[in-house]
Scaffold this motif. Structure first.
Motif, PDB file in Angstrom:
ATOM      1  N   ILE A 476      -1.475  16.017   4.414  1.00 34.32           N
ATOM      2  CA  ILE A 476      -0.567  15.168   5.301  1.00 34.32           C
ATOM      3  C   ILE A 476      -0.847  13.764   4.376  1.00 34.32           C
ATOM      4  O   ILE A 476      -1.812  13.156   4.483  1.00 34.32           O
ATOM      5  CB  ILE A 476      -0.659  15.027   6.586  1.00 34.32           C
ATOM      6  N   SER A 477       0.327  12.874   4.295  1.00 34.48           N
ATOM      7  CA  SER A 477      -0.115  11.528   3.654  1.00 34.48           C
ATOM      8  C   SER A 477       0.716  10.787   5.225  1.00 34.48           C
ATOM      9  O   SER A 477       1.604  10.988   5.478  1.00 34.48           O
ATOM     10  CB  SER A 477       0.936  11.489   2.823  1.00 34.48           C
ATOM     11  N   ILE A 478      -0.194   9.861   5.312  1.00 33.22           N
ATOM     12  CA  ILE A 478       0.045   8.810   6.526  1.00 33.22           C
ATOM     13  C   ILE A 478       0.191   7.396   5.837  1.00 33.22           C
ATOM     14  O   ILE A 478      -0.800   6.928   5.110  1.00 33.22           O
ATOM     15  CB  ILE A 478      -1.129   8.556   7.614  1.00 33.22           C
ATOM     16  N   PHE A 479       1.308   6.760   5.654  1.00 40.69           N
ATOM     17  CA  PHE A 479       1.335   5.401   5.145  1.00 40.69           C
ATOM     18  C   PHE A 479       2.338   4.611   5.995  1.00 40.69           C
ATOM     19  O   PHE A 479       2.914   4.971   7.124  1.00 40.69           O
ATOM     20  CB  PHE A 479       2.047   5.610   3.676  1.00 40.69           C
ATOM     21  N   LYS A 480       2.250   3.487   5.593  1.00 35.95           N
ATOM     22  CA  LYS A 480       3.025   2.290   6.312  1.00 35.95           C
ATOM     23  C   LYS A 480       4.058   1.858   5.535  1.00 35.95           C
ATOM     24  O   LYS A 480       4.130   1.687   4.355  1.00 35.95           O
ATOM     25  CB  LYS A 480       2.219   1.084   6.497  1.00 35.95           C
ATOM     26  N   ASP A 481       5.513   1.722   5.962  1.00 41.49           N
ATOM     27  CA  ASP A 481       6.625   1.633   5.454  1.00 41.49           C
ATOM     28  C   ASP A 481       6.941  -0.048   5.640  1.00 41.49           C
ATOM     29  O   ASP A 481       6.998  -0.278   6.840  1.00 41.49           O
ATOM     30  CB  ASP A 481       7.717   2.415   5.440  1.00 41.49           C
ATOM     31  N   SER A 482       7.464  -0.905   4.701  1.00 39.67           N
ATOM     32  CA  SER A 482       7.814  -2.173   5.000  1.00 39.67           C
ATOM     33  C   SER A 482       9.085  -2.230   6.381  1.00 39.67           C
ATOM     34  O   SER A 482       9.019  -3.295   6.954  1.00 39.67           O
ATOM     35  CB  SER A 482       8.397  -3.141   3.822  1.00 39.67           C
ATOM     36  N   GLN A 483       9.923  -1.181   6.383  1.00 36.59           N
ATOM     37  CA  GLN A 483      10.828  -1.040   7.458  1.00 36.59           C
ATOM     38  C   GLN A 483      10.423  -0.846   8.630  1.00 36.59           C
ATOM     39  O   GLN A 483      11.064  -0.937   9.788  1.00 36.59           O
ATOM     40  CB  GLN A 483      11.925  -0.300   6.988  1.00 36.59           C
ATOM     41  N   ASP A 484       9.283  -0.304   8.765  1.00 39.41           N
ATOM     42  CA  ASP A 484       8.390   0.094  10.160  1.00 39.41           C
ATOM     43  C   ASP A 484       8.090  -1.269  10.766  1.00 39.41           C
ATOM     44  O   ASP A 484       7.797  -2.272  10.603  1.00 39.41           O
ATOM     45  CB  ASP A 484       7.260   1.039  10.042  1.00 39.41           C
ATOM     46  N   SER A 485       8.194  -1.082  12.195  1.00 32.76           N
ATOM     47  CA  SER A 485       7.629  -2.003  13.144  1.00 32.76           C
ATOM     48  C   SER A 485       6.091  -1.959  13.044  1.00 32.76           C
ATOM     49  O   SER A 485       5.407  -1.138  12.430  1.00 32.76           O
ATOM     50  CB  SER A 485       8.016  -1.943  14.459  1.00 32.76           C
ATOM     51  N   ASP A 486       5.456  -2.837  13.980  1.00 30.71           N
ATOM     52  CA  ASP A 486       3.958  -2.944  14.031  1.00 30.71           C
ATOM     53  C   ASP A 486       3.400  -1.519  14.373  1.00 30.71           C
ATOM     54  O   ASP A 486       1.979  -1.528  13.864  1.00 30.71           O
ATOM     55  CB  ASP A 486       3.428  -4.113  14.775  1.00 30.71           C
ATOM     56  N   ASN A 578       6.833   4.623  -4.232  1.00 28.71           N
ATOM     57  CA  ASN A 578       7.316   3.359  -4.321  1.00 28.71           C
ATOM     58  C   ASN A 578       8.728   3.453  -4.476  1.00 28.71           C
ATOM     59  O   ASN A 578       9.590   2.509  -4.409  1.00 28.71           O
ATOM     60  CB  ASN A 578       7.071   2.321  -5.559  1.00 28.71           C
ATOM     61  N   THR A 579       9.514   4.507  -4.138  1.00 25.82           N
ATOM     62  CA  THR A 579      11.020   4.944  -3.899  1.00 25.82           C
ATOM     63  C   THR A 579      11.314   5.004  -2.467  1.00 25.82           C
ATOM     64  O   THR A 579      10.594   5.604  -1.736  1.00 25.82           O
ATOM     65  CB  THR A 579      11.268   6.032  -4.771  1.00 25.82           C
ATOM     66  N   LYS A 580      12.563   4.797  -2.320  1.00 20.10           N
ATOM     67  CA  LYS A 580      13.257   5.143  -1.017  1.00 20.10           C
ATOM     68  C   LYS A 580      12.451   4.682   0.338  1.00 20.10           C
ATOM     69  O   LYS A 580      11.886   5.581   0.824  1.00 20.10           O
ATOM     70  CB  LYS A 580      13.606   6.708  -0.713  1.00 20.10           C
ATOM     71  N   GLY A 581      12.406   3.498   0.562  1.00 24.29           N
ATOM     72  CA  GLY A 581      11.863   3.056   2.024  1.00 24.29           C
ATOM     73  C   GLY A 581      11.039   1.885   1.780  1.00 24.29           C
ATOM     74  O   GLY A 581      10.303   1.554   2.655  1.00 24.29           O
ATOM     75  N   GLY A 582      11.045   1.119   0.556  1.00 23.51           N
ATOM     76  CA  GLY A 582      10.275  -0.137   0.593  1.00 23.51           C
ATOM     77  C   GLY A 582       8.871   0.096   0.118  1.00 23.51           C
ATOM     78  O   GLY A 582       8.370   1.246  -0.003  1.00 23.51           O
ATOM     79  N   ALA A 583       8.214  -1.016   0.364  1.00 27.83           N
ATOM     80  CA  ALA A 583       6.909  -0.988   0.003  1.00 27.83           C
ATOM     81  C   ALA A 583       5.924  -0.246   0.627  1.00 27.83           C
ATOM     82  O   ALA A 583       5.746  -0.605   1.967  1.00 27.83           O
ATOM     83  CB  ALA A 583       6.239  -2.436  -0.369  1.00 27.83           C
ATOM     84  N   ARG A 584       5.105   0.754   0.118  1.00 23.15           N
ATOM     85  CA  ARG A 584       4.003   1.570   1.081  1.00 23.15           C
ATOM     86  C   ARG A 584       2.868   1.047   0.459  1.00 23.15           C
ATOM     87  O   ARG A 584       2.504   0.899  -0.573  1.00 23.15           O
ATOM     88  CB  ARG A 584       4.419   3.045   0.767  1.00 23.15           C
ATOM     89  N   TYR A 585       1.968   1.359   1.665  1.00 23.58           N
ATOM     90  CA  TYR A 585       0.530   1.264   1.075  1.00 23.58           C
ATOM     91  C   TYR A 585      -0.181   2.515   1.663  1.00 23.58           C
ATOM     92  O   TYR A 585       0.083   2.707   2.714  1.00 23.58           O
ATOM     93  CB  TYR A 585       0.031  -0.164   1.467  1.00 23.58           C
TER      94      TYR A 585
END
Length: 609
Positions: A476-486, A578-585
């Protein structure tokens, strides 16, 4: 199908067979059997008259329920096809009229095909019996522990009595394309047993995949799909029947299923059917009403083909009808209805019971909002196949299929019908209102506001980001999307298992689908209740825990990318972070996404798959 596993099959899963028996809203007249269109004792109806009556009743129910866009049925009696017809259209908008040639996915009706193939092989090998431990003739066989490895037989695998839970969501989400069926079979040894061996039925789609893999290994170089084609489909001339594969999922002359999205029916993308590919022997078959009429005649004749010659030993069919696992405290009858309908045991890919005094052998199949039913009445040489598309997790939708099957069954056994179609249609309207579904298939908008509860310990959101691994189910990959809230994260698992996570407690997140599965947001039984992260006690995160539709939540361990890449079994890397959803880290990596997957039933529908 209940055991929670069975109910999940009704979903997709691969669909549970006693959603049919768990019904109590059939109205009837003054507690008596319905006498509108009751059977006459003076004159037996002709073939055409019976077909016309059944067709008219089905058309009325399909239109008044208004919960499906496509449906197809086959009815066989005494070796003759009474009715083979389609209803509705192949697409929500446009498309073609559904006919007897229109194809549908049938989910767990596939299981009987796999069971019959295995029984055929057993009958051809005099040193092997259905209860012979598999390891005696296939030493490479492995399951969760020494007991199951050394004692499990084909009957144990096919009758769902290994005691190993059948986690549903990986098959709904779809295992990664890069994980072949042979690899997934090896991983089954890493699923721990959750119940005693041979103690109780625990529905498990994966065990059909394992059983078919053993058959493949013992039968030379043929795949399961090739064996089904050569030994059953070709001899029976079932030319419109096939299998979903990586290269074969957008099928011609195929009725797409649908979901309720933004207040209206919407076609489900055909690529979602790829989720069942690796577990194909449990639920990957598609077919049409004409081919299923051939299949019904084959089963009822105990193995005869179109020239009335046996193409298979009759015992290969009747052997799958032998009771192999009792349901014990499962629902046995319909106490609120004026007729008897009992469920006694599970055979091999079949449920065994009794309807109104007649032996009933049946199963259901559910996969990505297709719901199939197949009922056999050997005592009167009759059978029914029905497939319905649409959001089957809603009571009103399930009730359409149940009502059609009961109506046709009563016609075949020539007993007065015990419910009134007009009243059933009114009840369907009330159910749709109760479930907040308008009669035209729309549903009211839901508020997206969510409240984060006060917490005593809330790690910084970035501390959850990373890769989490399980020996069987993968990563499972857990990441943060730039469109997500805090307080939001993204969860990706396999082909389609994409969820937005919103924190509702310090380590607990609520789940909501996005991507292909976003159309199932309102189907609460098809999404995990929550994802919970587990602290290592030193300020870090050591694992996450999520229900995969089985008995117990499954733990995925946090791993470093360098550790993960050393594992030979991980094969679900994606390079499009880096596609569909903004910058992820990612805490583990800034430019990759690792995905894994899981499929209930209730394909079952399920199942299915």
């Amino acid at each position: 199908m209940t055991g929670s596993s069975l109910v999940l099959l009704v979903l997709i899963g691969f669909h549970s067979a006693w959603a049919i028996a768990n019904s109590n809203i059939y109205p009837f007249d003054d507690g008596n059997l319905s006498n509108d269109q009751s059977h006459s004792n003076n004159r037996r109806e002709s073939h055409d008259e019976r077909a016309t009556k059944i067709d008219q009743a089905i058309s009325e129910m399909f239109e008044c329920f208004n919960v499906s866009t496509a449906m197809s049925i086959s009815v066989v009696k005494d070796g003759k096809v009474i009715l083979s017809k389609g209803y509705g259209r192949t697409r929500v908008k446009g498309g073609e009229p559904v006919t007897s040639k229109t194809r549908f996915a049938v989910g767990s009706l596939t299981k009987a095909v796999t069971s019959i193939l295995i029984m055929k092989w057993i009958l051809q090998n005099e040193n092997v019996e259905l209860d012979t431990p598999i390891q005696k003739f296939y030493p490479e066989f492995r399951l969760a522990d020494d007991l199951r490895t050394s004692h499990t037989s084909f009957r144990d695998l096919l009758a769902h009595r290994t005691g190993i839970g059948g986690d549903f969501f990986p098959l709904f989400w779809g295992f990664p394309k890069e994980v072949p069926r042979t690899e997934l079979v090896k991983r089954m040894a890493d699923i721990p047993a959750s119940h005693q061996f041979r103690n109780k039925l625990h529905y498990n789609n994966y065990m059909y995949m394992v059983a078919a893999n053993v058959l493949e290994r013992l039968s030379g170089n043929q795949t399961w799909e090739e064996m089904v084609r050569d030994q059953l489909l070709v001899p029976l001339n079932m030319s419109s029947t096939g299998f979903f594969t990586e290269d074969n999922y957008d099928i011609p002359n195929f009725a797409r299923s649908c979901a309720i999205v933004n207040d209206s029916f919407q076609d489900i993308p055909p690529e979602l059917l790829l989720a069942v590919v690796q577990c194909g022997p449990a639920g990957s078959i598609y077919t049409n009403a004409e081919d299923m009429a051939l299949w019904l005649k084959f089963l009822l004749s105990l193995g005869r083909g179109q020239d009335d010659e046996y193409i298979i030993n009759p015992s290969a069919i009747t052997g799958t009808w032998d009771p192999s696992m009792d349901f014990y405290n499962q629902l046995k009858c319909l106490p609120k209805d004026p007729v008897s309908h009992s469920t006694a045991s599970y055979g091999l890919g079949w449920i065994l019971g009794n309807y109104r005094g007649y032996q009933q052998i049946y199963h259901t199949g559910g996969i990505t909002a297709y719901s199939a039913r197949l009922w056999l009445f050997p005592d009167i040489n009759a059978g029914i196949f029905l497939i319905v598309n649409g959001p089957q997790m809603r009571q009103a939708s399930s009730k359409l299929g149940d009502s059609v099957m009961y109506y046709v069954a009563d016609e075949l056994i020539e007993k007065p019908r015990w419910f009134n179609i007009s009243e059933i249609c009114r009840e369907a309207s009330l159910l749709k209102l109760k479930e907040q579904v308008k009669p035209n298939g729309t549903s009211p908008a839901k508020s997206s506001n969510q409240t984060v509860l006060p917490t005593t310990y809330s790690p910084e959101i970035g501390s959850f980001v990373g890769i989490y691994s399980h020996d069987c189910f993968g990563t499972i990959s857990i990441f943060k999307d730039s469109q997500d809230s805090d307080d939001q994260l993204r969860f990706e698992f396999g082909r389609f298992g994409k969820m937005q996570l919103t924190r509702v407690l310090n380590l607990t997140f609520q789940c909501e689908y996005y991507g292909h599965l976003a159309m199932f947001k309102s189907e609460k039984s098809l999404i995990p209740d929550s994802v919970t992260f587990l602290s290592d006690g030193m300020g870090g995160i050591e694992a996450l825990q999520v229900s995969l539709g089985g008995v117990e939540p499954v733990r995925f361990k946090s791993v470093k990318e360098s550790e993960l890449t050393r594992r030979s079994r991980q094969g679900n890397r994606s390079d499009d972070s880096n596609t569909k959803g903004g910058a992820r880290y990612h805490q583990a990596s800034s430019n990759i996404i690792l995905m894994a997957a899981t499929f209930t039933i209730i394909l079952s529908l399920s199942c299915f798959w």
